[in-house]
Design a protein around this motif. Structure first.
Motif, mmCIF file in Angstrom:
data_model
loop_
_atom_site.group_PDB
_atom_site.id
_atom_site.type_symbol
_atom_site.label_atom_id
_atom_site.label_comp_id
_atom_site.label_asym_id
_atom_site.label_seq_id
_atom_site.Cartn_x
_atom_site.Cartn_y
_atom_site.Cartn_z
ATOM 1 N N TYR A 20 -8.476 -10.573 1.153
ATOM 2 C CA TYR A 20 -8.303 -9.795 1.081
ATOM 3 C C TYR A 20 -8.200 -8.846 1.524
ATOM 4 O O TYR A 20 -7.307 -7.973 2.571
ATOM 5 C CB TYR A 20 -6.662 -9.847 -0.059
ATOM 6 C CG TYR A 20 -5.693 -7.982 0.465
ATOM 7 C CD1 TYR A 20 -5.347 -8.773 0.946
ATOM 8 C CD2 TYR A 20 -6.169 -6.995 -0.635
ATOM 9 C CE1 TYR A 20 -4.168 -7.242 1.292
ATOM 10 C CE2 TYR A 20 -5.875 -6.263 -0.632
ATOM 11 C CZ TYR A 20 -4.491 -6.084 0.111
ATOM 12 O OH TYR A 20 -3.808 -4.531 0.777
ATOM 13 N N LEU A 21 -9.731 -8.141 0.963
ATOM 14 C CA LEU A 21 -10.046 -7.002 1.031
ATOM 15 C C LEU A 21 -10.361 -7.146 2.401
ATOM 16 O O LEU A 21 -10.630 -5.791 2.791
ATOM 17 C CB LEU A 21 -11.036 -6.398 0.313
ATOM 18 C CG LEU A 21 -10.555 -5.604 -1.172
ATOM 19 C CD1 LEU A 21 -11.359 -5.467 -2.446
ATOM 20 C CD2 LEU A 21 -9.226 -4.466 -1.017
ATOM 21 N N MET A 22 -11.214 -8.337 2.678
ATOM 22 C CA MET A 22 -11.800 -8.307 4.131
ATOM 23 C C MET A 22 -10.875 -7.854 5.201
ATOM 24 O O MET A 22 -11.179 -7.627 6.451
ATOM 25 C CB MET A 22 -12.804 -9.702 3.839
ATOM 26 C CG MET A 22 -13.876 -9.935 3.257
ATOM 27 S SD MET A 22 -15.346 -11.540 4.048
ATOM 28 C CE MET A 22 -16.118 -11.418 1.814
ATOM 29 N N PHE A 23 -9.606 -8.770 5.035
ATOM 30 C CA PHE A 23 -9.043 -8.470 6.067
ATOM 31 C C PHE A 23 -8.083 -7.934 6.100
ATOM 32 O O PHE A 23 -8.423 -7.140 6.975
ATOM 33 C CB PHE A 23 -7.842 -9.486 5.394
ATOM 34 C CG PHE A 23 -8.210 -11.231 6.063
ATOM 35 C CD1 PHE A 23 -8.319 -11.997 7.190
ATOM 36 C CD2 PHE A 23 -7.812 -11.640 5.129
ATOM 37 C CE1 PHE A 23 -8.475 -13.187 7.876
ATOM 38 C CE2 PHE A 23 -8.035 -13.872 5.304
ATOM 39 C CZ PHE A 23 -8.408 -14.148 7.016
ATOM 40 N N TYR A 24 -7.963 -6.555 5.399
ATOM 41 C CA TYR A 24 -7.662 -5.989 5.177
ATOM 42 C C TYR A 24 -8.765 -4.878 6.095
ATOM 43 O O TYR A 24 -8.332 -3.807 6.759
ATOM 44 C CB TYR A 24 -7.851 -4.659 3.894
ATOM 45 C CG TYR A 24 -7.009 -3.208 3.658
ATOM 46 C CD1 TYR A 24 -6.231 -2.841 3.847
ATOM 47 C CD2 TYR A 24 -8.478 -2.700 4.152
ATOM 48 C CE1 TYR A 24 -5.412 -1.556 4.465
ATOM 49 C CE2 TYR A 24 -7.812 -1.029 3.419
ATOM 50 C CZ TYR A 24 -6.353 -0.630 3.861
ATOM 51 O OH TYR A 24 -6.344 0.569 4.292
ATOM 52 N N LEU A 25 -10.291 -4.553 5.930
ATOM 53 C CA LEU A 25 -10.813 -3.790 6.569
ATOM 54 C C LEU A 25 -11.093 -4.052 7.881
ATOM 55 O O LEU A 25 -11.587 -3.450 9.176
ATOM 56 C CB LEU A 25 -12.240 -4.030 5.768
ATOM 57 C CG LEU A 25 -12.749 -3.681 4.614
ATOM 58 C CD1 LEU A 25 -13.884 -3.889 3.928
ATOM 59 C CD2 LEU A 25 -12.581 -2.447 4.853
ATOM 60 N N VAL A 26 -11.062 -5.417 8.338
ATOM 61 C CA VAL A 26 -11.110 -5.999 9.742
ATOM 62 C C VAL A 26 -9.751 -5.430 10.583
ATOM 63 O O VAL A 26 -9.421 -4.743 12.016
ATOM 64 C CB VAL A 26 -10.956 -7.827 9.702
ATOM 65 C CG1 VAL A 26 -10.857 -7.733 11.324
ATOM 66 C CG2 VAL A 26 -12.548 -8.011 9.187
ATOM 67 N N LEU A 27 -8.730 -5.379 9.887
ATOM 68 C CA LEU A 27 -7.162 -5.654 10.521
ATOM 69 C C LEU A 27 -7.216 -4.049 10.441
ATOM 70 O O LEU A 27 -6.537 -3.558 11.706
ATOM 71 C CB LEU A 27 -6.562 -5.845 9.514
ATOM 72 C CG LEU A 27 -5.707 -7.556 9.995
ATOM 73 C CD1 LEU A 27 -4.289 -7.760 8.714
ATOM 74 C CD2 LEU A 27 -5.876 -8.010 11.167
#
Length: 201
Positions: free
Chosen positions: A186-193
């Motif tokens: 979730y944190l990875m997706f947050y950073l990318v988005l």
């Protein structure tokens, strides 16, 4: 969605927050979920109290499954130093709660462990965790804002890969505990988005 005002601050509790609470009760039990919710409430209350001590109360607070989002009044930005203290107030209170319980009330181990886990997790210098927000504010105090954001993004990604690997190993070992892996993804997706959204506007 529930929405009401408390002394000029608009509080919004979204449906996803109740959905997450129901999910926790289903898989962790009502008592464990209650202790976790108490640790979260202490965490967020610490943020609010420090903001009020600095005479910078939020204009609005939104609770959802993704966490607590606070918005300051327009035209009243908070200094970088205050941002660091506000960000670290939440995990500090969790760790303090763990220490007090460990010393005086060793029977209440569920709340102590929930406070310890929440405090340590939010101390990690990974955005949007409190440690990551504190790191970005600290870097912004002596670097350009864009450079501080890039450095925070890079440090967050570097730390997330071993965290995700650890979560995967825990899942393989326990066969059911996927919480750390799920949070890391979730944190990875947050950073990318977050990095890509400004380009889409």
């Amino acid at each position: 969605m529930l929405e009401f005002s408390i002394k000029g601050c608009r509080l919004t509790i979204r449906f996803s927050f109740f959905a997450l609470l129901a999910f926790c009760c289903l898989f962790a039990g009502a008592s464990s979920s209650a202790f976790l919710l108490l640790a979260v409430l202490l965490h967020e209350t610490a943020h609010l109290l420090v903001m009020c001590l600095f005479h910078d109360p939020p204009q609005s607070v939104s609770l959802s499954a993704l966490g607590c989002h606070m918005i300051l009044f327009e035209g009243k930005p908070m200094s970088y130093g205050k941002n660091v203290l506000v960000s670290l107030a939440g995990p500090f209170v969790n760790l303090l709660s763990f220490g007090v319980i460990a010393l005086f009330d060793r029977q209440n181990h569920i709340f102590a462990l929930a406070s310890l886990a929440l405090g340590i997790f939010h101390c990690l210098p990974i955005e949007p965790l409190d440690g990551g927000l504190a790191l970005r504010a600290f870097l912004s105090s002596f670097l350009e804002t864009e450079k501080a954001e890039k450095m925070t993004f890079f440090i967050s990604l570097v730390l997330l890969f071993p965290l995700a690997l650890l979560g995967f190993l825990i899942l393989l070992r326990t066969r059911y505990n996927f919480s750390l892996l799920l949070m890391s993804l979730y944190l990875m997706f947050y950073l990318v988005l977050k990095r890509e959204l400004p380009r889409l506007r």
